[in-house]
Design an enzyme around this catalytic site. Structure first.
Site, PDB file in Angstrom:
ATOM      1  CG  ASP A   1      -5.487  11.766 -13.871  1.00 20.67           C
ATOM      2  OD1 ASP A   1      -5.378  12.921 -13.438  1.00 20.67           O
ATOM      3  OD2 ASP A   1      -5.610  11.491 -15.080  1.00 20.67           O
ATOM      4  CG  LEU A   2      -4.380   8.957  -5.843  1.00 16.32           C
ATOM      5  CD1 LEU A   2      -2.960   8.423  -5.740  1.00 16.32           C
ATOM      6  CD2 LEU A   2      -4.736   9.771  -4.597  1.00 16.32           C
ATOM      7  CG  ASP A   3      -5.617   5.142  -6.118  1.00  9.76           C
ATOM      8  OD1 ASP A   3      -4.538   4.543  -6.271  1.00  9.76           O
ATOM      9  OD2 ASP A   3      -6.005   5.573  -5.021  1.00  9.76           O
ATOM     10  CD  GLU A   4      -9.377   9.267 -11.523  1.00  8.90           C
ATOM     11  OE1 GLU A   4      -9.262   9.759 -12.673  1.00  8.90           O
ATOM     12  OE2 GLU A   4     -10.033   9.808 -10.623  1.00  8.90           O
TER      13      GLU A   4
END
Length: 290
Positions: free
Chosen positions: A232-235
């Site tokens: 999950d991008l940047d999460e």
């Protein structure tokens, strides 16, 4: 180049369901192996059915022999409490690879702290999708690998990067403003071993030129987030965040400069904690024993 720490210190990190007897059993076992506990930190999310986390530092006599004994015997205790655990030795200096693109502020902060001895880590290689920072990196005596990336060549580029990481026996990776999204395959191969940094305007100001958008909205805080990457991008699990208060006197360029400063501070701090085994990851969050 830094030399490995030669102390007799080891670190044990534990996570499991909270239950009676954990601390007593671990302490008793270490005492039986003549370990001298120098620091112990623990945290329970809820004594009734919650999770328990523990980080212990201890010195060992006849280090390697005792360390190997603990590695061999501790699984019996771990099984009793259904623990996730790992044992680390301070004398083993971790090997860190840095991925960069064109921006140099986070990279230079890490290199300066490494050269000054503030980061007890080896940096055998820097990998970049651009050649811009080659001379800077090599001036520190570090190998620079230029691996261009396009949408079509990404699988091949990541395969080359993995070969380089394997060659240098890298323990973990730092994305110091590396402007590429890593594939799920790559992320899973280095789970909880890739640290990323990004500005904390997300999700309010997405896309290009977030500082201009932030300026136009009159933001009052500049922030940065260091985290482990996931699919999950940047999460991914957040390790550290840093903020700086700003006001109407800051231009868009001033905000960008402020953003660079908080990015490099947050990233360097996260790297230091990772190097010193101060981070435990549980689900999508971290516990930092700092």
């Amino acid at each position: 180049m830094h030399q490995s720490n030669t102390s007799n210190r080891a670190r044990l990190l534990i996570s499991c369901s909270d239950q009676p007897g954990i601390v007593a059993s671990v302490s008793k076992y270490l005492h039986e192996n003549k370990a001298n506990i120098v620091q112990s930190d623990q945290y329970s999310t809820d004594p009734e059915g919650g999770m328990f986390f523990m980080r212990i530092e201890f010195d060992l006599p006849s280090f390697q022999e005792t360390y190997d004994t603990i590695l061999e015997q501790f699984p019996a205790i771990a099984e009793q409490f259904n623990m996730s655990w790992r044992l680390e030795q301070e004398r083993k200096t971790k090997k860190m690879a840095v991925f960069v693109s064109k921006e140099d502020h986070c990279l230079l902060e890490l290199l300066w702290k490494w050269r000054s001895g503030e980061l007890e880590v080896d940096i055998p290689v820097v990998i970049s999708n651009h050649a811009d920072l080659k001379d800077i990196v090599e001036s520190y005596g570090i190998t620079f690998h230029h691996i261009p990336v396009t949408k079509e060549t990404k699988p091949e580029a990541e395969h080359k990067a993995k070969q380089v990481l394997h060659y240098y026996n890298v323990d973990f990776i730092v994305l110091a403003r590396y402007m590429q999204i890593l594939s799920s395959n790559f992320v899973q191969a280095y789970r909880h071993k890739v640290i990323n940094i990004h500005h904390s305007f997300l999700p309010a100001f997405i896309g290009a030129n977030p500082y201009k958008k932030a300026f136009e909205r009159g933001v009052k805080l500049i922030g940065a987030t260091a985290h482990y990457i996931t699919d999950d991008l940047d999460e991914g699990p957040i390790i550290e965040q840093e903020i700086l208060r700003v006001n109407h006197r800051y231009s868009a360029e001033d905000l960008k400069i402020a953003g660079r400063n908080v990015e490099k501070i947050a990233l360097a701090r996260a790297v230091d904690w990772h190097i010193n085994d101060k981070i435990l990851v549980h689900e999508n969050k971290t516990l930092v024993f700092n």
